[in-house]
Scaffold this active site. Structure first.
Site, mmCIF file in Angstrom:
data_model
loop_
_atom_site.group_PDB
_atom_site.id
_atom_site.type_symbol
_atom_site.label_atom_id
_atom_site.label_comp_id
_atom_site.label_asym_id
_atom_site.label_seq_id
_atom_site.Cartn_x
_atom_site.Cartn_y
_atom_site.Cartn_z
ATOM 1 N N LYS A 54 0.821 -1.209 0.000
ATOM 2 C CA LYS A 54 0.000 0.000 0.000
ATOM 3 C C LYS A 54 0.857 1.261 0.000
ATOM 4 C CE LYS A 54 -3.226 3.099 0.835
ATOM 5 N NZ LYS A 54 -3.807 3.220 2.183
ATOM 6 N N ASP A 87 -6.706 -0.387 0.183
ATOM 7 C CA ASP A 87 -6.823 -0.700 1.595
ATOM 8 C C ASP A 87 -8.212 -1.272 1.834
ATOM 9 O OD1 ASP A 87 -8.474 1.510 1.390
ATOM 10 O OD2 ASP A 87 -7.114 2.851 2.424
#
Length: 451
Positions: free
Chosen positions: A270, A289
């Site tokens: 991420k 996410d």
């Protein structure tokens, strides 16, 4: 007309549907801009001034519906007219690069609207959202700080880091204050280079500033960069060689650049993808996410795994499925489209862009932005009944969260005062995460109370 509105500023013709400073500088891309409200005035005059300290100047921006106003402030003596003209040209070049003004945003919005009905419903309300082209080193450190964190706290941490490790470039008073306002000037600090964050003692210093376990990640990442790529100054911009190497990842393929980023401590998929998108020109990359996963399930038909509805652990397989699904919908600038949808679902923007003439509803003011922005309306009677129940539950949750936040703030103050690292590190349960914002946290607590 534009130049007469703001003395001392240059005016760049630019509609706010092509760039919205109010959104782009506050939606979790960059964390170092400061915002000052301006005295209210009739018409379409700017309402805020935004400031950012670069290594040699402070850039000041204001915006009306049709113009972007800019000026630079330098330390030292007053510039000559010739020097001022040259510096204004440098600032304009930087602005066009930083905000990617070469990209036709209106054309992209039209393309996304044709491809995606969900985006089509949001495009007017959330216009002008661009992906920034930031300094990769600053971007990397900022998103290392984002682990189990929220936007206001990341902002405080980044400002504290700059104040600790960069000398004050210049002090400036707030803009156009009323005569009764007695605020003092503020010092502006640039972002420190890797060499200043690579020393072993940086860990304890950052822990004392409330960075917790992230202090170790930042110091070790800085040391890796300096040890591998050097810290000598490489050009006239006073950038270290390791910073130049990091910027050079723009010329690599997405996969190769991602592989290099994943070598750093505290950098997972991420964080790497945020850096790829927001500073390394990888416009197709979609940082995923649990929040983005929930959007993909709810609005784009992605199947859930084990009934988790996007609230379980983010596995590599789920990450790739979500990114691929959304990239297929949005195309080559998928990362940019993702930024619009992500912003629209942030709680801080729940009422953004809503015309004052529209009657307010309970959902707009009290429910999470994911429900109020992206979910179609229910029938009026059912909506009213369900909303009342949810409002009452939400109020209770807000009170609980406020109590927890107060306790956490007191604990953090004690930890800082007495140097108790364990208290500074354990903040994941009391702060909403950039990766899993307040909406999912609230929904989990509501379900527990119902059980």
């Amino acid at each position: 007309m534009a130049s007469s509105v703001l003395a001392g500023f240059r005016a760049l013709p630019l509609s706010d549907v092509e760039l919205s400073l109010a959104v782009v500088l506050k939606c979790g891309q960059s964390f170092r801009w400061t915002c000052y409200p301006l005295p209210s005035s009739p018409g379409t005059s700017p309402t805020h001034e935004y400031r950012l300290c670069l290594r040699d100047r402070v850039v000041c921006l204001r915006q009306s519906s049709d113009y972007l106003f800019y000026r630079s402030v330098f330390p030292g003596e007053h510039l000559s007219a010739e020097q001022e003209a040259a510096s204004d040209e440098e600032t304009l070049i930087w602005l066009k690069d930083y905000f990617r003004l070469d990209v036709d945003l209106l054309k992209l919005y039209d393309q996304w609207s044709d491809r995606d009905q969900v985006f089509n419903k949001l495009k007017t309300r959330f216009s002008g959202i661009r992906v920034l082209r930031q300094d990769p080193w600053e971007n990397l450190v900022s998103f290392i700080c984002s682990s189990n964190n929220n936007i206001p706290r990341i902002t405080k941490m980044v400002h504290a880091l700059c104040k600790q490790y960069s000398p004050s470039l210049i002090s400036l008073p707030p803009p156009e204050l009323s005569e009764s306002d007695s605020q003092s000037s503020s010092a502006y600090h640039s972002f420190p280079p890797p060499s200043l964050l690579a020393a072993p003692e940086v860990k304890s210093t950052l822990r004392g500033l409330g960075f917790g376990y992230r202090a170790d990640y930042i110091q070790r990442t800085a040391k890796m960069l300096v040890d591998t790529h050097g810290s000598s100054i490489s050009n006239s911009e006073s950038r270290e060689k390791c910073e130049e190497w990091l910027t050079g990842l723009r010329g690599m393929s997405t996969e190769a650049a991602r592989e290099e980023l994943l070598k750093f401590v505290g950098v997972g998929r991420k964080v790497a993808d945020c850096v790829l998108l927001m500073s390394l020109d990888k416009k197709e990359v979609i940082p995923v996410d649990t929040h983005v996963h929930q959007i993909a399930i709810k609005h784009y038909g992605l199947r859930t795994v084990g009934g988790s509805k996007g609230k379980g652990a983010m596995t590599p397989r789920i990450y790739n499925e979500v990114a691929t699904k959304l990239a297929d919908i949005w195309g080559g600038y998928a990362g940019w489209a993702h930024t619009v949808l992500f912003t629209a679902d942030l709680k801080a923007f729940s009422s953004f862009g809503i015309e004052r003439s529209e009657p307010p509803t309970p959902t707009t003011s009290t429910m999470n932005v994911g429900a109020s922005t992206l979910t179609p309306s229910l029938s009026s009677k059912r909506k009213h009944s369900e909303t009342q129940n949810e409002v009452e539950m939400q109020k209770k949750v807000i009170l609980m969260n406020a109590a927890v936040a107060a306790i956490a703030a007191a604990a953090t103050a004690v930890a800082v005062a007495h140097d108790i690292p364990s208290l500074l590190e354990d903040d994941s349960d009391v702060t909403s995460s950039v990766e899993e914002d307040a909406n999912s946290l609230t929904s989990r607590r509501v379900r527990r109370r119902r059980c």
